[in-house]
Motif scaffolding. Sequence first.
Motif, short mmCIF file in Angstrom:
data_model
loop_
_atom_site.label_atom_id
_atom_site.label_comp_id
_atom_site.label_asym_id
_atom_site.label_seq_id
_atom_site.Cartn_x
_atom_site.Cartn_y
_atom_site.Cartn_z
N TYR A 125 -2.36 -58.11 54.61
CA TYR A 125 -3.37 -57.07 54.47
C TYR A 125 -4.79 -57.55 54.82
O TYR A 125 -5.73 -56.77 54.71
N ASN A 133 -3.37 -54.84 60.21
CA ASN A 133 -4.45 -54.34 61.05
C ASN A 133 -4.30 -54.78 62.51
O ASN A 133 -4.66 -54.04 63.43
N GLN A 145 -7.03 -48.55 60.53
CA GLN A 145 -7.28 -49.84 59.91
C GLN A 145 -8.14 -49.70 58.65
O GLN A 145 -9.03 -48.87 58.59
N HIS A 146 -7.82 -50.54 57.66
CA HIS A 146 -8.56 -50.51 56.40
C HIS A 146 -8.69 -51.92 55.84
O HIS A 146 -7.95 -52.83 56.25
N TRP A 148 -7.42 -53.07 53.10
CA TRP A 148 -6.39 -52.45 52.27
C TRP A 148 -6.54 -52.75 50.78
O TRP A 148 -6.30 -51.87 49.94
N ILE A 154 -7.11 -46.71 48.10
CA ILE A 154 -5.81 -47.04 48.72
C ILE A 154 -5.22 -48.34 48.21
O ILE A 154 -4.07 -48.66 48.54
N ALA A 158 -1.28 -49.79 48.53
CA ALA A 158 -0.97 -50.98 49.31
C ALA A 158 -0.17 -51.99 48.50
O ALA A 158 0.79 -52.59 49.00
#
Length: 291
Positions: A125, A133, A145-146, A148, A154, A158
């Motif tokens: 992550y 990502n 994309q984050h 996470w 979120i 995750a």
Amino acid sequence: MTTRMLKPWLFLLPALIIYLTVIFVPAVYTLFLSFFSWNGVAPQKEFVGLGNYAELFTQDTVFLRALKNNLFWMIGSLTLIMGAGLGLALLLNKKLKGRIFFRGVFYFPYVLSGIVVATGWTWLYNPTQGFVNKMLALLGLESWQHAWLAEPDIALYAVFVAAMWQGIGQPMVLFLAGLQSIPQDPYEAALIDGAKPYQSFLYITLPLLRETFVIVIATTLIASMKVYDIIYGMTGGGPAESTQVLSSWMYAQTFKFANIGMGSAIAFILVLVSMTIIIPYVYYTTKKSHV
């Protein structure tokens, strides 16, 4: 009491001693501490009665968030993890090439330590170098994309994905054992009568897996209520306390904030909630299965 009647108790005595000293006595002492305000080192404990419990439900917003997260985790475990485990069991119960290998592949994550899984998925992550990502960028989905584990909205989802990857093997193995205990005669009769595959699943497989479902649901409920290690390893309850669960908030209150009474109250509430959910369920289902 005669010697013959005494012998079984002598065999049970070691286990009983271990149970009393390791589980029962600490549990009672934890309940006792929940009625006090104490930092763990002061010579005197301040009796507050139900004050810790009242504060948790009326003033501690993190506790309420943790309770909500536990309920989310329970529902997700009962639907997604258990459902995926059943689906894999049905697939790998068929005579497929390499099915023994794939059974091992899907079960392997379950034997890993939660901290090991947390470490691996934290790297996956990683917002700049992580596989997730990078793969999204490769597929042209940069907008997905984050960071996470750093976004409160979120982060819990995750972490749950990582827990699902680890936990799917346990219900799969139990369902496989249940499926392999079902005789083939009902399926052959249903095939002769023209039953479709989904009808065989609904009217033969599911009813004959009732006892397996009792075990799987009970163990899933227990695991979802005491989840801790993967939360601690991936987020520590953050960001902004968004991934706190009862176990992690109990740890924080007890060891980070030195609030032994509050931590003990959370521990007892966790036990009470678990018993309230699990005991009636197991009692009802086992009673129904013996009717």
